[in-house]
Scaffold this motif. Structure first.
Motif, PDB file in Angstrom:
ATOM      1  N   THR A 148      41.464  44.327  35.057  1.00  0.00           N
ATOM      2  CA  THR A 148      42.262  43.474  34.170  1.00  0.00           C
ATOM      3  C   THR A 148      43.726  43.420  34.590  1.00  0.00           C
ATOM      4  OG1 THR A 148      42.631  45.317  32.649  1.00  0.00           O
ATOM      5  CG2 THR A 148      40.742  43.870  32.197  1.00  0.00           C
ATOM      6  N   ARG A 149      44.124  44.293  35.495  1.00  0.00           N
ATOM      7  CA  ARG A 149      45.509  44.306  35.971  1.00  0.00           C
ATOM      8  C   ARG A 149      45.610  43.802  37.414  1.00  0.00           C
ATOM      9  NH1 ARG A 149      49.027  47.305  32.668  1.00  0.00           N
ATOM     10  NH2 ARG A 149      50.325  47.687  34.469  1.00  0.00           N
ATOM     11  N   SER A 150      44.675  42.984  37.833  1.00  0.00           N
ATOM     12  CA  SER A 150      44.703  42.447  39.196  1.00  0.00           C
ATOM     13  C   SER A 150      45.963  41.642  39.465  1.00  0.00           C
ATOM     14  CB  SER A 150      43.472  41.570  39.449  1.00  0.00           C
ATOM     15  OG  SER A 150      42.313  42.366  39.545  1.00  0.00           O
ATOM     16  N   TYR A 151      46.604  41.151  38.416  1.00  0.00           N
ATOM     17  CA  TYR A 151      47.844  40.390  38.595  1.00  0.00           C
ATOM     18  C   TYR A 151      48.889  41.209  39.350  1.00  0.00           C
ATOM     19  CZ  TYR A 151      49.157  42.980  34.378  1.00  0.00           C
ATOM     20  OH  TYR A 151      49.404  43.972  33.460  1.00  0.00           O
ATOM     21  N   GLU A 152      48.843  42.533  39.226  1.00  0.00           N
ATOM     22  CA  GLU A 152      49.797  43.372  39.965  1.00  0.00           C
ATOM     23  C   GLU A 152      49.530  43.282  41.472  1.00  0.00           C
ATOM     24  OE1 GLU A 152      49.430  47.266  38.233  1.00  0.00           O
ATOM     25  OE2 GLU A 152      50.531  46.682  36.433  1.00  0.00           O
ATOM     26  N   ALA A 153      48.242  43.325  41.856  1.00  0.00           N
ATOM     27  CA  ALA A 153      47.889  43.180  43.276  1.00  0.00           C
ATOM     28  C   ALA A 153      48.218  41.771  43.757  1.00  0.00           C
ATOM     29  CB  ALA A 153      46.413  43.494  43.488  1.00  0.00           C
ATOM     30  N   TYR A 154      47.959  40.761  42.931  1.00  0.00           N
ATOM     31  CA  TYR A 154      48.280  39.387  43.314  1.00  0.00           C
ATOM     32  C   TYR A 154      49.777  39.243  43.582  1.00  0.00           C
ATOM     33  CZ  TYR A 154      43.742  38.251  41.072  1.00  0.00           C
ATOM     34  OH  TYR A 154      42.433  38.202  40.695  1.00  0.00           O
ATOM     35  N   HIS A 155      50.589  39.831  42.703  1.00  0.00           N
ATOM     36  CA  HIS A 155      52.043  39.740  42.884  1.00  0.00           C
ATOM     37  C   HIS A 155      52.473  40.436  44.171  1.00  0.00           C
ATOM     38  CE1 HIS A 155      56.298  39.781  42.385  1.00  0.00           C
ATOM     39  NE2 HIS A 155      56.340  41.055  42.067  1.00  0.00           N
ATOM     40  N   MET A 156      51.914  41.614  44.421  1.00  0.00           N
ATOM     41  CA  MET A 156      52.264  42.320  45.658  1.00  0.00           C
ATOM     42  C   MET A 156      51.860  41.492  46.876  1.00  0.00           C
ATOM     43  SD  MET A 156      51.322  44.195  48.459  1.00  0.00           S
ATOM     44  CE  MET A 156      49.577  44.269  48.107  1.00  0.00           C
ATOM     45  N   LEU A 157      50.673  40.878  46.824  1.00  0.00           N
ATOM     46  CA  LEU A 157      50.223  40.035  47.929  1.00  0.00           C
ATOM     47  C   LEU A 157      51.142  38.827  48.107  1.00  0.00           C
ATOM     48  CD1 LEU A 157      46.394  40.332  47.363  1.00  0.00           C
ATOM     49  CD2 LEU A 157      47.603  40.926  49.478  1.00  0.00           C
ATOM     50  N   GLY A 158      51.611  38.273  47.006  1.00  0.00           N
ATOM     51  CA  GLY A 158      52.567  37.170  47.104  1.00  0.00           C
ATOM     52  C   GLY A 158      53.850  37.609  47.781  1.00  0.00           C
TER      53      GLY A 158
END
Length: 189
Positions: A148-158
């Protein structure tokens, strides 16, 4: 979207409670690695979110707790990851290389822990090791695809993709982060 101040206040209350309860646990058992991990995590977050009343004190306490946890149990990867993360969250630029070494050691100890991978990936990204950060970011998503916190990985990837000048890819990851967490400020930046 606006920042939900009630949520921020609640988070601060919960962080303060976690720190207080961890300190109480240490009063009973000064060798409680779990309590030390809790203090390192909660104090680090309170510094990053600008919730700490005394930012320098909170950062010192977070660093002390992580170092003490490592001293008590040098086989637990979480202590190393937390110490590296505290440096990152505290913006201690002069200590990033040591923080990266801690995160790398934690990753060697437990290569499939997504929290450890997240710490490592962020530290790699901020020191300019973007390709390695991207690789670890993808590994995070493979290991825990329904987090549910994948947004943190997405932000890091961005962030890391912007570092490699892959702007379209970076925007795509940041858009995914915002899709999952619209109130998150960092992807807008």
């Amino acid at each position: 979207e606006h920042l939900d101040f009630d949520m921020a206040r609640t988070d601060q209350i919960l962080l303060d409670q976690a720190i207080r309860e961890a300190r109480d646990a240490l009063a009973v058992d000064p060798r409680s690695v779990l309590a030390l991990h809790t203090i390192a995590f909660a104090c680090g977050i309170s510094v990053f979110l600008l919730m700490a009343v005394d930012r320098e004190h909170a950062l010192r306490e977070a660093m002390w707790a992580a170092a003490r946890a490592i001293e008590l149990d040098g086989t637990d990867a979480l202590g190393y990851a937390l110490r590296g993360r505290c440096v990152l969250l505290g913006g201690q630029l002069d200590r990033y290389s040591a923080a990266l070494a801690d995160a790398q050691r934690a990753h060697e100890m437990n290569p499939n822990d997504v929290f450890v991978l997240g710490c490592l990936a962020w530290l790699e990204a901020v020191v300019g090791e973007y390709e390695r950060a991207i690789g670890h970011g993808h590994q995070i998503l493979r290991l825990n695809p329904s987090d549910t916190r994948s947004y943190e990985a997405y932000h890091m990837l961005g962030f890391a993709n912007f570092g490699t000048k892959q702007y379209a890819e970076g925007i795509g990851w940041e858009a995914r982060a915002l899709n999952d967490k619209p109130e998150m400020v960092q992807p807008h930046l």
